[in-house]
Write a protein that holds these residues in place. Structure first.
Motif, PDB file in Angstrom:
ATOM      1  N   GLU A 116       0.739  -1.293  -0.084  1.00 29.89           N
ATOM      2  CA  GLU A 116       0.069   0.058  -0.183  1.00 29.89           C
ATOM      3  C   GLU A 116       0.835   1.305  -0.105  1.00 29.89           C
ATOM      4  O   GLU A 116       0.167   2.539  -0.117  1.00 29.89           O
ATOM      5  CB  GLU A 116      -0.971  -0.113   1.199  1.00 29.89           C
ATOM      6  N   SER A 117       2.212   1.090   0.040  1.00 32.43           N
ATOM      7  CA  SER A 117       2.929   2.359   0.280  1.00 32.43           C
ATOM      8  C   SER A 117       3.282   2.910  -1.282  1.00 32.43           C
ATOM      9  O   SER A 117       3.180   2.306  -2.337  1.00 32.43           O
ATOM     10  CB  SER A 117       4.537   2.006   0.824  1.00 32.43           C
ATOM     11  N   PRO A 118       3.380   4.167  -1.308  1.00 29.55           N
ATOM     12  CA  PRO A 118       3.926   4.880  -2.713  1.00 29.55           C
ATOM     13  C   PRO A 118       5.190   4.110  -3.486  1.00 29.55           C
ATOM     14  O   PRO A 118       5.853   3.712  -2.473  1.00 29.55           O
ATOM     15  CB  PRO A 118       4.043   6.149  -2.326  1.00 29.55           C
ATOM     16  N   ALA A 119       5.312   4.177  -4.587  1.00 25.34           N
ATOM     17  CA  ALA A 119       6.433   3.587  -5.318  1.00 25.34           C
ATOM     18  C   ALA A 119       7.845   4.048  -4.589  1.00 25.34           C
ATOM     19  O   ALA A 119       8.772   3.228  -4.419  1.00 25.34           O
ATOM     20  CB  ALA A 119       6.469   3.898  -6.645  1.00 25.34           C
ATOM     21  N   GLN A 122       8.347   2.161  -1.327  1.00 26.27           N
ATOM     22  CA  GLN A 122       8.671   0.813  -1.510  1.00 26.27           C
ATOM     23  C   GLN A 122      10.352   0.699  -1.866  1.00 26.27           C
ATOM     24  O   GLN A 122      10.721  -0.157  -1.557  1.00 26.27           O
ATOM     25  CB  GLN A 122       7.649   0.212  -2.843  1.00 26.27           C
ATOM     26  N   VAL A 123      10.555   1.503  -2.654  1.00 24.79           N
ATOM     27  CA  VAL A 123      12.122   1.666  -2.924  1.00 24.79           C
ATOM     28  C   VAL A 123      12.848   1.807  -1.797  1.00 24.79           C
ATOM     29  O   VAL A 123      13.902   1.149  -1.415  1.00 24.79           O
ATOM     30  CB  VAL A 123      12.557   2.765  -3.875  1.00 24.79           C
ATOM     31  N   THR A 128      16.375  -0.753   2.301  1.00 23.57           N
ATOM     32  CA  THR A 128      16.693  -1.056   3.778  1.00 23.57           C
ATOM     33  C   THR A 128      16.761  -2.415   4.067  1.00 23.57           C
ATOM     34  O   THR A 128      17.688  -2.668   4.839  1.00 23.57           O
ATOM     35  CB  THR A 128      15.441  -0.264   4.601  1.00 23.57           C
ATOM     36  N   LEU A 129      15.876  -3.172   3.386  1.00 26.02           N
ATOM     37  CA  LEU A 129      16.027  -4.530   3.789  1.00 26.02           C
ATOM     38  C   LEU A 129      17.199  -5.120   3.211  1.00 26.02           C
ATOM     39  O   LEU A 129      18.040  -5.986   3.786  1.00 26.02           O
ATOM     40  CB  LEU A 129      14.755  -5.398   3.122  1.00 26.02           C
ATOM     41  N   CYS A 130      17.874  -4.814   1.955  1.00 27.53           N
ATOM     42  CA  CYS A 130      19.036  -5.022   1.260  1.00 27.53           C
ATOM     43  C   CYS A 130      20.201  -4.801   2.001  1.00 27.53           C
ATOM     44  O   CYS A 130      21.215  -5.125   2.116  1.00 27.53           O
ATOM     45  CB  CYS A 130      18.969  -4.651  -0.132  1.00 27.53           C
ATOM     46  N   ARG A 131      20.171  -3.681   2.607  1.00 29.68           N
ATOM     47  CA  ARG A 131      21.180  -2.974   3.471  1.00 29.68           C
ATOM     48  C   ARG A 131      21.447  -3.773   4.695  1.00 29.68           C
ATOM     49  O   ARG A 131      22.455  -3.737   5.242  1.00 29.68           O
ATOM     50  CB  ARG A 131      20.864  -1.651   3.839  1.00 29.68           C
ATOM     51  N   SER A 132      20.489  -4.275   5.395  1.00 31.78           N
ATOM     52  CA  SER A 132      20.578  -5.018   6.582  1.00 31.78           C
ATOM     53  C   SER A 132      21.731  -6.125   6.412  1.00 31.78           C
ATOM     54  O   SER A 132      21.588  -6.927   5.235  1.00 31.78           O
ATOM     55  CB  SER A 132      19.248  -5.470   6.986  1.00 31.78           C
ATOM     56  N   ASN A 148      10.283 -11.972  -2.191  1.00 33.81           N
ATOM     57  CA  ASN A 148       9.809 -11.139  -3.284  1.00 33.81           C
ATOM     58  C   ASN A 148       9.841  -9.884  -3.064  1.00 33.81           C
ATOM     59  O   ASN A 148       9.832  -9.096  -4.298  1.00 33.81           O
ATOM     60  CB  ASN A 148       8.146 -11.721  -3.317  1.00 33.81           C
ATOM     61  N   ILE A 149       9.772  -9.097  -2.082  1.00 33.80           N
ATOM     62  CA  ILE A 149       9.846  -7.830  -1.975  1.00 33.80           C
ATOM     63  C   ILE A 149      11.376  -7.373  -2.334  1.00 33.80           C
ATOM     64  O   ILE A 149      11.512  -6.196  -2.840  1.00 33.80           O
ATOM     65  CB  ILE A 149       9.477  -7.327  -0.563  1.00 33.80           C
ATOM     66  N   ALA A 150      12.335  -8.128  -1.530  1.00 29.33           N
ATOM     67  CA  ALA A 150      13.516  -7.741  -1.798  1.00 29.33           C
ATOM     68  C   ALA A 150      14.700  -8.629  -2.101  1.00 29.33           C
ATOM     69  O   ALA A 150      15.215  -9.416  -1.281  1.00 29.33           O
ATOM     70  CB  ALA A 150      14.191  -6.995  -0.566  1.00 29.33           C
ATOM     71  N   PRO A 151      14.704  -9.094  -3.466  1.00 28.18           N
ATOM     72  CA  PRO A 151      15.250 -10.291  -3.734  1.00 28.18           C
ATOM     73  C   PRO A 151      16.895 -10.281  -3.352  1.00 28.18           C
ATOM     74  O   PRO A 151      17.526 -11.304  -3.252  1.00 28.18           O
ATOM     75  CB  PRO A 151      15.170 -10.338  -5.370  1.00 28.18           C
ATOM     76  N   GLY A 152      17.344  -9.198  -3.330  1.00 29.77           N
ATOM     77  CA  GLY A 152      18.799  -8.922  -2.876  1.00 29.77           C
ATOM     78  C   GLY A 152      19.186  -9.022  -1.289  1.00 29.77           C
ATOM     79  O   GLY A 152      20.227  -9.134  -0.996  1.00 29.77           O
ATOM     80  N   ALA A 153      17.909  -9.227  -0.614  1.00 31.21           N
ATOM     81  CA  ALA A 153      18.254  -9.300   0.931  1.00 31.21           C
ATOM     82  C   ALA A 153      18.570 -10.683   1.335  1.00 31.21           C
ATOM     83  O   ALA A 153      18.469 -11.577   0.590  1.00 31.21           O
ATOM     84  CB  ALA A 153      16.828  -8.847   1.464  1.00 31.21           C
TER      85      ALA A 153
END
Length: 378
Positions: A116-119, A122-123, A128-132, A148-153
Motif C-alpha cells: 500500500e506504500s507509494p513507489a 517501496q524503493v 533498507t532490507l537489502c542494506r541489513s 519477493n519484496i527484496a530479492p537482494g536481501a
C-alpha cells in the motif's frame, strides 16, 4: 567486559503484545548474558507526543550505546508503518558506521504496508532490507514474501520461541465444560467479534470462553450482553504474564480466528502446553498448526468458526490428538533452547561477513550451520 556485545532495539518492555513477550522470554536465555545484550526502547504506548518523545529519547540512547558500548551487532525489532520508519532510520545509522545489523520483522501487517506504500517508499523499504546484514523472517511463508519484496536481501528464517511446559494430562471426560481461551488485542484483525457471533450460534454450549486482552474490550462486552452470552463468556481485560499462564494451564482450546498474523506468541504458548488450537488462515498460522496440530478457519466465516468450535467440543479425542501434535511441533520448531542458539549462530555469521566484506550480490537464505553444531554440542 564480554567481547561479544549486541544492542537490541524495540518497543518498551511495558508495551503489551507479542514482541514484548518475545523480548522478555529471550532475556531469560543464555543469549542475553553470552552477548552482554543491552536494550534500547524507541516506542511506548500513549499519545503522539508521548511516542515522539520516546523515539527522540531512544535515538539519543542508541547513539550513546553505539559510542560507549561499541556493540558487535545491532538487532532491530520492527513491525510496520511508523515502527519500520524508526528502525530503518537506526539501521542506516548503524550500517553507515560499519556495524553489522539484523532487522527482525515481527509485524503481521508488513506485507500490506509494503503493497500500500507509494513507489518511492517501496524503493526505500527494499533498500533498507537489502542494506541489513540479515533480515529475520518468522517462518517459511514470511521468508518467501520478503524475498519477493527484496530479492537482494539476505533472509534468515528464525521462528519465535517459547519455553516448553510440562504437558498436562488433558481431560478425556466431559465432567466439566470445555474451556476455550482467546488471547490478544480484541478487535477486527483478530476476528474477536466473529468469534462471539459464532459462540452465540452454539446455543447453550457445554463450554466456556475467556477473551483476555486489550483493545475494543467494551465493544466486545456490549456484544456479549446483546447476544446474551454472559453465562458462558468472560472478558477480564489485559492480564499479566502470570495470569495468562494460569489461564492457559487450565484451558482445553485456544481460539484465535485472526485475519493476519505473523507468528503469534499466544498460539506458541498454547502449543507449548499441548492445547488444541483453532486459528485463522492468515499469515503464518497455517505453517504453525496445519497438518494436524489444530483446526484452521476463515476469519469472516462465522458458520465455519461455529462448526470448528462445535467439533472440538464434541470430539474429545480430536482435542487431545491436536494438542499432542501441537506440543511435538513446538518442541521441534519453537523450543527457546534451540532458537536462541540460532540467533547466536546468525550473530556470529553476520559479524564474520562484515569483517570479510565478501558479500555476494544475490544473497541466499541463511542456513544455521554454526548453530546446528552448537545445538549438537549442547
Amino acid at each position: 567486559m564480554n567481547e561479544q556485545r549486541a544492542l537490541w532495539v524495540s518497543t518498551s518492555v511495558r508495551t503489551p503484545g507479542g514482541m514484548t513477550t518475545y523480548l522478555q522470554a529471550m532475556q531469560k536465555t543464555p543469549l542475553w548474558s553470552e552477548w552482554n545484550i543491552r536494550h534500547v526502547a524507541t516506542h511506548r504506548e500513549g499519545s503522539a507526543l508521548t511516542k515522539l518523545a520516546a523515539f527522540a529519547g531512544g535515538c539519543v540512547m542508541f547513539l550513546v550505546e553505539l559510542i560507549r558500548f561499541r556493540p558487535s551487532v545491532v538487532h532491530l525489532h520492527t513491525s510496520a508503518h511508523a515502527s519500520f520508519v524508526r528502525k530503518a532510520t537506526l539501521l542506516w545509522l548503524s550500517s553507515l558506521s560499519g556495524l553489522p545489523t539484523v532487522l527482525h520483522i515481527h509485524g503481521s501487517d508488513f506485507m500490506a504496508y509494503f503493497e500500500e506504500s507509494p513507489a518511492l517508499t517501496q524503493v526505500l523499504i527494499r533498500a533498507t532490507l537489502c542494506r541489513s546484514s540479515a533480515v529475520v523472517a518468522l517462518g517459511g511463508t514470511w521468508a518467501r514474501r520478503l524475498e519477493n519484496i527484496a530479492p537482494g536481501a539476505r533472509i534468515a528464517e528464525i521462528p519465535n520461541a517459547v519455553k516448553l511446559a510440562a504437558v498436562p494430562a488433558r481431560l478425556s471426560s466431559t465432567d466439566r465444560p470445555v474451556r476455550f481461551v482467546f488471547l490478544g488485542r480484541i478487535g477486527e484483525r483478530k476476528g474477536a467479534f466473529e468469534l462471539l457471533h459464532a459462540w452465540a450460534r452454539l446455543g447453550a454450549p457445554a463450554a466456556t470462553l475467556t477473551m483476555a486482552g486489550d483493545g475494543e474490550v467494551e465493544r466486545a462486552r456490549q456484544l456479549v450482553r446483546e447476544l446474551r452470552l454472559d453465562s458462558s463468556v468472560e472478558l477480564p481485560g489485559w492480564l499479566s504474564a502470570e495470569a495468562v499462564g494460569e489461564l492457559l494451564d487450565d484451558a482445553d482450546v485456544l481460539v484465535l480466528p485472526s485475519r493476519r498474523e505473523g507468528q503469534p506468541m499466544a498460539v506458541l504458548e498454547a502449543m507449548a502446553r499441548g492445547l488444541c488450537v483453532i486459528a485463522g488462515e492468515g499469515g503464518g498460522l497455517p505453517e504453525m498448526i496445519g497438518g494436524g496440530c489444530g483446526l484452521l478457519v476463515t476469519s469472516d466465516d462465522v458458520e465455519g468458526i461455529t462448526a470448528a468450535l462445535q467439533r472440538v467440543i464434541d470430539d474429545v479425542a480430536l482435542r487431545i490428538s491436536c494438542g499432542e501434535a501441537a506440543y511435538e511441533r513446538a518442541r521441534q520448531r519453537y523450543d527457546i533452547d534451540v532458537v536462541w542458539r540460532r540467533l547466536d549462530g546468525l550473530y556470529r555469521d553476520v559479524i564474520a561477513g562484515s569483517r570479510s566484506r565478501n558479500r555476494p550480490t544475490r544473497r541466499a537464505r541463511w542456513s544455521p550451520q554454526v548453530t546446528d553444531e552448537r545445538v549438537a554440542q549442547g
